[in-house]
Design an enzyme around this catalytic site. Structure first.
Site, PDB file in Angstrom:
ATOM      1  CD1 TRP B 325      -5.453   2.089  11.215  1.00  0.00           C
ATOM      2  CD2 TRP B 325      -6.194   2.031  13.318  1.00  0.00           C
ATOM      3  NE1 TRP B 325      -6.815   2.205  11.182  1.00  0.00           N
ATOM      4  CE2 TRP B 325      -7.299   2.180  12.454  1.00  0.00           C
ATOM      5  CE3 TRP B 325      -6.422   1.970  14.686  1.00  0.00           C
ATOM      6  CZ2 TRP B 325      -8.612   2.257  12.927  1.00  0.00           C
ATOM      7  CZ3 TRP B 325      -7.730   2.065  15.167  1.00  0.00           C
ATOM      8  CH2 TRP B 325      -8.801   2.197  14.277  1.00  0.00           C
ATOM      9  CG  HIS B 326      -4.862   2.629  18.034  1.00  0.00           C
ATOM     10  ND1 HIS B 326      -4.377   1.430  17.586  1.00  0.00           N
ATOM     11  CD2 HIS B 326      -6.078   2.364  18.563  1.00  0.00           C
ATOM     12  CE1 HIS B 326      -5.262   0.481  17.848  1.00  0.00           C
ATOM     13  NE2 HIS B 326      -6.297   1.025  18.436  1.00  0.00           N
ATOM     14  N   GLY B 327      -2.761   6.375  16.241  1.00  0.00           N
ATOM     15  CA  GLY B 327      -2.472   7.801  16.312  1.00  0.00           C
ATOM     16  C   GLY B 327      -1.014   8.100  16.088  1.00  0.00           C
TER      17      GLY B 327
END
Lengths: 316, 473
Positions: B325-327
């Site tokens: 989700w972060h990247g």
């Protein structure tokens, strides 16, 4: 609600009061020994040189990138390197130099590329430091439009002054060593020389142009005026590309091309192709604009070669 | 528009005054105004992003209404799936397209097939992961009949684009925040003052601590190959503090700003570095995201109700997804997976004991546990901060060398260590709820002096254009 707004207003006034007091009454203990404080020293040297001199104008690519004595010896002209810091901005740097221009002078402008396409042109924190801590007379050279750009830096500058001043109260007698960014790190030609004997340091790479950058339209108008002012005093303006490391050159290629084109269009073309001032990394000291001694020597020879036809033959 | 910018310093008081003095006639008018303010705030980055958020808002509002009126379970599921696919499709395209294309080509090239596919210059809209998840939570809750679909489009649009938490959370749940848009809002002095204090503390953490540390973190991570192991440890610790101050600073400003407008947002950080286990850390760090994954992924997968094997798989899956989700980078996936692995001992113990293990009451043991947990979490941050997994492994390799036992290269320790000390002392006193340092208890002169010093310090440390780390997500 009234109470809340009253408190907010009171706190804001208190902050403004403290910052104003700091701005005008607290000594700038950091700037007074920093490279920025070398500006009046350089101006003093420059004023003593007399007509027919070569004056280099720009940011730290010059102060950390020339051996002016060698240039002087080669071209048989008095030379002064007025380069200091790109954060002072092209506008102030150039305006400040006009008053020193005399008949027969050659003013060589080698400003960092960012000065043409960012707000760097108007000056940043460094200029605020100069105007409030080093050279208050310089405020007369700044117009309302430029003040508007400098305004956001002023509260930060006042607060920084206060932050630096408080510990200085109990470290008053502590002598700071003459490091690379010290007022005394320049020779009488205006070149920073303390780092010439130091090993190179790693530095952050240049941010690549995103494609959104645009040339500052005020720059070309300003440069035209600058040239006219110099010509009116009998001096000449030559545009020289700044030295930059090859990777940073590639990162800024789009904007460098735009700058080069803009100057050409205004009949102020660089006297040498910018790519010839893009050096390999081993020639740089601690920034993609700051040369080490090896780099300084190579750049100095290149500058002599480039200036020679203009100086000796008195080409227009 | 960044919270730590002069634009926001003008925007916030202006919106505040207009909200309470001009647009205070009705809740609807206030909501319309908040919606406009949210779009101005978001459009400040790039006006083109506004189409995306407007589309997402319209889609989820329509889907919500549709789900509310549809009784047929199969059709409801179909509508729901459609919404999920479109929402995640947008997120996937803007955030992960190039990652998948690059890895697909790499995988085939390893097999001897050389594919050529163009990657796109996709500009990642700021905060897309945050508002997509917030919007999704509404659709999921309506689908599961945990809440009634809204019939008030303006309130819903204002809820999605509520500027204090639009670009980096907290990721609010519709059932918590949306009803606040229906209710009448009156100015509350105490709430506003508490909000201002929170904004100031948030700014202090971001501008003074996080941005100062960022300079040294960038230097250390940028030159890790030439630095001794002890300095690399220092760099990792700096980053652990930097990311906490950066992100929790943002959350504090967001929560404080929302309070000025009469809204209450959920707590996003609750002293995570004082936790005694990695599992506990994740209950106190980025709480809005962790609880989102818990409620919408972990529990629907079965949570910890199944076998130990199933619980283990669920845990690792959720943490890997959280990392992703972060990247779009393997570093985030490894970071998520590592956190999942570090939680497994807790999962095993809980499964065997059938209850959460009791925490030790001995201060010494608790301190050792805190330090150990901080060490583990800091280790995982190396992956989070590194630009590639190779860099992360080389960085770790650099730490575990003989130079680990040398004195670290300075890197601003004289400046950074006192700042870190201030942070931990203040946070500890707040954590322990030491009463004499609570602002209302302080003598007004002392209290105002503290405010003044904090504001001046923030200005003194201020650097322009220092974005928050989590904006990139």
């Amino acid at each position: 609600m009234k109470r809340f707004l009253k408190y907010c207003l009171q706190l804001t006034l208190l902050v403004v009061l403290v910052l104003s007091a700091s701005l005008f009454f607290v000594p700038d203990v950091v700037s007074e020994n920093s490279i920025l404080a070398a500006l009046p020293d350089k101006e003093k040297e420059l004023a003593q040189l007399g007509p027919g001199k070569i004056v280099f104008v720009g940011g730290s690519n010059l102060s950390f990138g020339l051996d002016s004595k060698t240039i002087s010896d080669s071209l048989h002209k008095p030379v002064m390197n007025m380069g200091l810091h790109a954060g002072i901005g092209l506008e102030y740097t150039a305006r400040n130099i006009v008053r020193f221009a005399e008949k027969g002078d050659v003013i060589v402008l080698a400003s960092e590329y960012e000065n043409f396409y960012t707000d760097n042109f108007y000056g940043e924190m460094e200029l605020v430091s100069v105007l409030f801590g080093i050279e208050p007379d310089g405020r007369a050279l700044v117009d309302i439009r430029q003040w508007r750009h400098l305004a956001p830096y002023i509260p930060t500058y006042s607060a920084k002054k206060l932050k630096n001043f408080v510990p200085s109260l109990w470290q008053r007698h502590k002598q700071l060593p003459v490091d690379i960014y010290h007022r005394l790190s320049f020779n009488r030609y205006g070149d920073a020389f303390v780092h010439w004997q130091m090993p190179d340091q790693d530095y952050m790479p240049c941010t690549r142009n995103s494609g959104k950058e645009k040339l500052n339209p005020e720059v070309s108008v300003f440069l035209q005026q600058f040239r006219q002012d110099l010509v009116a005093r009998g001096a000449r303006l030559l545009m020289l590309p700044p030295v930059i490391d090859r990777e940073a050159f590639a990162a800024q290629q789009t904007m460098i091309d735009s700058v080069t084109y803009m100057l050409k269009k205004n009949d102020m073309a660089y006297i040498q192709e910018p790519v010839n001032y893009a050096f390999e990394k081993p020639y740089f000291f601690n920034s993609y604009y700051h040369l080490n001694k090896k780099g300084v020597d190579i750049r100095t020879q290149q500058v002599i070669r480039d200036l020679k036809p203009y100086i000796l033959n008195n080409n227009p | 528009m960044l919270f730590n910018s002069f634009e926001f310093a003008i925007f916030l008081p202006l919106v505040f005054l207009l909200y309470w003095f001009v647009f205070h006639k009705s809740v609807r008018v206030q909501n319309i105004f908040l919606l406009v303010a949210g779009y101005v705030f978001y459009g400040w980055w790039d006006w083109r992003f506004l189409f995306l958020i407007a589309f997402s808002t319209t889609l989820d509002y329509t889907v919500g209404r549709w789900l509310g009126s549809e009784q047929n379970a199969r059709r409801r599921k179909l509508i729901f799936m459609l919404s999920i696919i479109i929402n995640l499709g947008f997120l996937g395209f803007f955030k992960y397209y190039n990652f998948f294309v690059d890895n697909f080509i790499l995988a085939f090239s390893r097999l001897g097939y050389h594919l050529h596919a163009g990657t796109l210059k996709v500009v990642l809209p700021v905060g897309i992961s945050f508002y997509t998840f917030q919007s999704l939570s509404y659709t999921i809750d309506v689908y599961k009949r945990k809440m009634e679909p809204t019939r008030d489009f303006i309130s819903f649009a204002a809820f999605i684009s509520f500027f204090p938490q639009l670009v980096a959370g907290p990721i609010e749940r519709a059932f918590h925040l949306l009803p606040q848009f229906y209710a009448e809002r009156r100015f509350d002095f105490q709430l506003a003052v508490a909000g201002m204090r929170q904004i100031l503390w948030g700014l202090f953490k971001k501008v003074v601590i996080a941005d100062t540390l960022a300079t040294y973190v960038d230097q250390i991570f940028g030159n890790y190959a030439h630095l001794p192991g002890s300095t690399l440890v220092l760099g990792a610790v700096y980053f652990a503090v930097q990311i906490y101050c950066d992100f929790s600073g943002y959350s504090s400003i967001a929560i404080g700003t929302a309070r000025l407008f009469g809204f209450s947002l959920m707590t996003n950080f609750s002293y995570p570095y004082f936790c005694t286990s990695v599992a506990s850390f994740w209950r106190h760090w980025h709480i809005s995201l962790t609880s989102w994954f818990r409620d919408y992924v972990y529990i629907p997968l079965g949570g910890s109700r199944g076998s130990l094997f199933r619980t283990t798989v669920n845990t690792l899956l959720v943490f890997t997804l959280s990392g992703f989700w972060h990247g779009a980078n393997w570093t985030f996936i490894i970071w998520g997976l590592l956190n999942g692995l570090f939680i497994l001992p807790h999962v095993f113990r809980t499964h065997l004991l059938k209850q959460r293990p009791a925490e030790s009451t001995s201060p010494l043991i608790r301190f050792v546990q805190m330090a150990f947990t901080f060490g583990l979490v800091t280790f995982t941050w190396i992956f989070f901060r590194s630009s590639s997994s190779q860099q992360a492994f080389e960085y770790i390799h650099g730490i575990f060398s003989r130079s680990l036992f040398t004195y670290p290269v300075q890197h601003g320790m004289a400046m950074t260590l006192p700042l870190i000390a201030v942070l931990f002392v203040v946070e500890w006193m707040r954590y322990r709820q030491v009463s004499w340092v609570q602002p209302p208890r302080l003598h007004p002169v002392l209290r105002w002096s503290v405010y003044l010093i904090m504001i001046i310090t923030c200005l003194a440390f201020y650097k322009q254009n220092q974005a928050f780390i989590y904006f990139q997500f």
